[in-house]
Design a protein around this motif. Structure first.
Motif, PDB file in Angstrom:
ATOM      1  N   UNK A 142       0.824  -1.218   0.000  1.00  0.00           N
ATOM      2  CA  UNK A 142       0.000   0.000   0.000  1.00  0.00           C
ATOM      3  C   UNK A 142       0.851   1.258   0.000  1.00  0.00           C
ATOM      4  N   UNK A 143       2.103   1.140   0.476  1.00  0.00           N
ATOM      5  CA  UNK A 143       3.008   2.292   0.482  1.00  0.00           C
ATOM      6  C   UNK A 143       3.795   2.419  -0.823  1.00  0.00           C
ATOM      7  N   UNK A 144       3.484   1.552  -1.786  1.00  0.00           N
ATOM      8  CA  UNK A 144       4.168   1.611  -3.076  1.00  0.00           C
ATOM      9  C   UNK A 144       5.610   1.136  -3.032  1.00  0.00           C
ATOM     10  N   UNK A 145       5.907   0.241  -2.104  1.00  0.00           N
ATOM     11  CA  UNK A 145       7.291  -0.197  -1.894  1.00  0.00           C
ATOM     12  C   UNK A 145       7.581  -1.600  -2.432  1.00  0.00           C
ATOM     13  N   UNK A 146       6.702  -2.153  -3.252  1.00  0.00           N
ATOM     14  CA  UNK A 146       6.857  -3.541  -3.691  1.00  0.00           C
ATOM     15  C   UNK A 146       8.215  -3.770  -4.350  1.00  0.00           C
ATOM     16  N   UNK A 147       8.552  -2.936  -5.319  1.00  0.00           N
ATOM     17  CA  UNK A 147       9.804  -3.143  -6.048  1.00  0.00           C
ATOM     18  C   UNK A 147      11.012  -3.006  -5.128  1.00  0.00           C
ATOM     19  N   UNK A 148      10.992  -2.029  -4.252  1.00  0.00           N
ATOM     20  CA  UNK A 148      12.118  -1.822  -3.339  1.00  0.00           C
ATOM     21  C   UNK A 148      12.271  -2.992  -2.375  1.00  0.00           C
TER      22      UNK A 148
END
Length: 261
Positions: free
Chosen positions: A141-147
Motif C-alpha cells: 500500500x506504500x508503493x514499496x513492492x519493487x524496493x
C-alpha cells in the motif's frame, strides 16, 4: 518481459510446503492420494518437516516427485543446536530446500543476507534452493513492492552469481506476497504477473538474459484448484509454491492438473 515461446522452455513446478503439519499416517495418505496425477509434463515437489524426510523419501522413491526440506543452515557443522546442514539433508536424498520463507523471516528474524548464505550452501551442495521473496500489505500500500523485492533478491543474486560462472546456477524463486499467505486472499493474476516480470527483469539486469529466461519463478499465496489455471497461464509464472492446498490430496491434484494445462 518474456513471451510464449520463452515460457515453454521453463517446465512448470508445483511445490507443496507442508509447513509444521503431518503425521506418519496422514503423510502416506496425502502422497498416495496425489501420486496418480504425477507425470513428466509437470515437476512436483513436497517439502515436509525434518522428522518425516526418511518416510517421504521412501514413499516417493522412483515416483518422479522430488522431496525437499523447509530450511537449511548455512553452516557445515558445529555448535548450532537445532540446525540442519546440507550434508545431513543429502543423506536423505533431498534435492531441493526452501530458504527465506516469510515465516522464517518474520518469526526467526532471518535477514536477506542470511537467506543468501543459505542459498549458497545449498547450491554448493548440489541442492536447489527455492528462495522466497514478498512484501507485506503495508509495504504494497506504500508503493514499496519493487524496493522490498529488490532488498530481498539482490543479496541472493550477488552471493550466488558465482554459480552462473561455473554452470551450477540451479535456483528457483518463489514470489509470495505476505498478505496473501494463508489468508484466503490471492493476488490477482495480473498483480502476480507484474511482480514476476519485475523479478525476471531484475535477474536479467544482474545476470543476463539467458539466466533470467531459464530461472523458474513460482507464485505462492492461497493458490487453489479454482484459481491455479488462470495464475499459471501468465507468461512469467512458472508454477506455484502451495501451502494449505498442499495438505489436501484432492486440492494438490487439482493444482497439478492446472499446471499441466
Amino acid at each position: 518481459m518474456g513471451n510464449a515461446t520463452e515460457k515453454q522452455t521453463r517446465k512448470k513446478l508445483v511445490a507443496g510446503n507442508w509447513k509444521m503439519n503431518g503425521s506418519f499416517d496422514s503423510n502416506e495418505a496425502l502422497i498416495l492420494g496425489f501420486l496418480p496425477e504425477v507425470d513428466d509434463l509437470v515437476d512436483v515437489s513436497v517439502f515436509c518437516p525434518f522428522p518425516y524426510l526418511a518416510q517421504v523419501a521412501k514413499l516417493l522413491q522412483e515416483q518422479g516427485v522430488a522431496h525437499g526440506a523447509q530450511d537449511v543452515s548455512s553452516k557445515a557443522s558445529g555448535a548450532y543446536t537445532g540446525e540442519v546442514s546440507v550434508d545431513m539433508l543429502k543423506e536423505f536424498e533431498v534435492t531441493q530446500v526452501l530458504v527465506g520463507h516469510s515465516e522464517r523471516r518474520q518469526y526467526h528474524a532471518e535477514t536477506s543476507v542470511a537467506v543468501a548464505e543459505k542459498a549458497v550452501a545449498a547450491l554448493a551442495a548440489g541442492i536447489t534452493p527455492i528462495v522466497c521473496v514478498g512484501e507485506t500489505l503495508a509495504e504494497r500500500e506504500a508503493g514499496q513492492v519493487e524496493a522490498v523485492i529488490a532488498s530481498q533478491l539482490d543479496p541472493v543474486v550477488e552471493h550466488c552469481a558465482k554459480f552462473v560462472e561455473n554452470g551450477a546456477w540451479n535456483l528457483v524463486i518463489a514470489y509470495e506476497p505476505v498478505w496473501a499467505i494463508g489468508t484466503g486472499v490471492t493476488a490477482s493474476p495480473d498483480q502476480a504477473q507484474e511482480v514476476h516480470a519485475m523479478i525476471r527483469n531484475r535477474l536479467q539486469a544482474m545476470l543476463g538474459t539467458e539466466v533470467a529466461q531459464s530461472t523458474r519463478i513460482l507464485y505462492g499465496g492461497s493458490v487453489k484448484p479454482g484459481n491455479a489455471s488462470e495464475i499459471f497461464s501468465k507468461v512469467d509464472i512458472d508454477g506455484g509454491l502451495i501451502g494449505g492446498a498442499a495438505l489436501s490430496s484432492d486440492d494438490f491434484s487439482g493444482i497439478i492438473r492446472a499446471a499441466r494445462g
